[in-house]
Design a protein around this motif. Structure first.
Motif, PDB file in Angstrom:
ATOM      1  N   ASN A 122       3.006   0.857   2.515  1.00  0.00           N
ATOM      2  CA  ASN A 122       4.465   0.866   2.600  1.00  0.00           C
ATOM      3  C   ASN A 122       5.113   1.229   1.262  1.00  0.00           C
ATOM      4  O   ASN A 122       5.974   0.525   0.748  1.00  0.00           O
ATOM      5  CB  ASN A 122       4.978  -0.492   3.089  1.00  0.00           C
ATOM      6  CG  ASN A 122       6.433  -0.414   3.534  1.00  0.00           C
ATOM      7  OD1 ASN A 122       6.886   0.643   3.983  1.00  0.00           O
ATOM      8  ND2 ASN A 122       7.174  -1.497   3.374  1.00  0.00           N
ATOM      9  N   GLN A 123       4.649   2.344   0.684  1.00  0.00           N
ATOM     10  CA  GLN A 123       5.221   2.813  -0.566  1.00  0.00           C
ATOM     11  C   GLN A 123       5.256   4.340  -0.587  1.00  0.00           C
ATOM     12  O   GLN A 123       4.494   4.998   0.120  1.00  0.00           O
ATOM     13  CB  GLN A 123       4.418   2.292  -1.764  1.00  0.00           C
ATOM     14  CG  GLN A 123       2.988   2.800  -1.829  1.00  0.00           C
ATOM     15  CD  GLN A 123       2.258   2.332  -3.080  1.00  0.00           C
ATOM     16  OE1 GLN A 123       2.873   1.926  -4.049  1.00  0.00           O
ATOM     17  NE2 GLN A 123       0.939   2.393  -3.055  1.00  0.00           N
ATOM     18  N   THR A 124       6.175   4.879  -1.393  1.00  0.00           N
ATOM     19  CA  THR A 124       6.262   6.329  -1.547  1.00  0.00           C
ATOM     20  C   THR A 124       5.240   6.789  -2.576  1.00  0.00           C
ATOM     21  O   THR A 124       5.081   6.170  -3.628  1.00  0.00           O
ATOM     22  CB  THR A 124       7.677   6.735  -2.007  1.00  0.00           C
ATOM     23  OG1 THR A 124       8.635   6.129  -1.146  1.00  0.00           O
ATOM     24  CG2 THR A 124       7.856   8.243  -1.950  1.00  0.00           C
ATOM     25  N   SER A 176       0.462   7.031  -7.085  1.00  0.00           N
ATOM     26  CA  SER A 176       1.443   6.000  -6.766  1.00  0.00           C
ATOM     27  C   SER A 176       1.949   5.419  -8.079  1.00  0.00           C
ATOM     28  O   SER A 176       1.257   5.464  -9.088  1.00  0.00           O
ATOM     29  CB  SER A 176       0.810   4.897  -5.902  1.00  0.00           C
ATOM     30  OG  SER A 176      -0.268   4.306  -6.593  1.00  0.00           O
ATOM     31  N   GLY A 178       5.256   3.074  -8.006  1.00  0.00           N
ATOM     32  CA  GLY A 178       6.545   2.426  -7.757  1.00  0.00           C
ATOM     33  C   GLY A 178       7.683   3.428  -7.604  1.00  0.00           C
ATOM     34  O   GLY A 178       8.798   3.194  -8.064  1.00  0.00           O
TER      35      GLY A 178
END
Length: 203
Positions: A122-124, A176, A178
């Protein structure tokens, strides 16, 4: 003995760097999709960029001011690493790590980079694809470096330093750090357009 550039050599080097910077600035502007950009050389050390009807000039300034020099290097505790080591800060400015100066792959090995959503975490993220040489180097480095941290370094700062869990022989991977979707989009844009030969000072 000493080796010096001739005056002609210095002029040629400056001209070449300016031409290269102009091309990369043009690529970055084209990626953003602004209307009727005007990008011109001014003298031998300036580039004029005119963008009529621009909505977000600060974003453009930020994108054009970044060198976007990307390298992948192993984190190491071996101060006697034969390639040499250096301490680099993470982007958050709170942590630092010692990394080898040996470059596994660089931005030159990237064929493509795109922002994506990692639904599991669940992160870009920024997904990237490597050229043949980069894929071979990346596969070899990750096969011998399982359990090590691989630092992803952009303009002298570590974006992230994931632990290598398995051999990555597919020629693709992900970054990745943040990201918001906007910052991932901008990073992907910078990586696709290539690194500047020298930093640009926005006037």
């Amino acid at each position: 003995f000493f080796v010096n550039y001739s005056t002609q050599g210095i002029v040629k080097l400056k001209t070449s760097s300016q031409d290269q910077a102009l091309e990369i600035v043009r690529r970055r502007i084209d990626e953003i999709g602004t209307n009727e950009p005007n990008i011109l050389k001014r003298g031998n050390d300036r580039i004029l960029v005119e963008l009529p009807g621009l909505d977000d000039p600060m974003r453009i300034k930020s994108l054009l001011g970044k060198t976007a020099n990307l390298t992948f290097r192993f984190v190491t505790n071996d101060e006697n690493d034969r390639f040499g080591v250096e301490k680099l800060k993470f982007e958050n400015g709170l942590e630092e790590a010692t990394v080898s100066k040996r470059i596994i792959i660089s931005g030159e090995n990237l064929l493509d980079a795109q922002p994506k959503m990692d639904t599991q975490a669940n992160q870009t993220i920024v997904s990237f694809t490597l050229d043949r040489v980069g894929a071979k180097r990346f596969g070899k480095a990750t096969s011998t470096g399982i359990g090590k941290q691989l630092a992803i370094v952009l303009d002298g700062k570590i974006i992230s330093a994931p632990v290598v869990r398995d051999t990555i022989a597919s020629g693709s991977g992900q970054i990745s750090g943040g990201f918001t979707f906007q910052t991932a989009t901008d990073l992907a844009l910078l990586l696709r357009s290539g690194a500047l030969p020298a930093p640009l000072e926005i006037i």
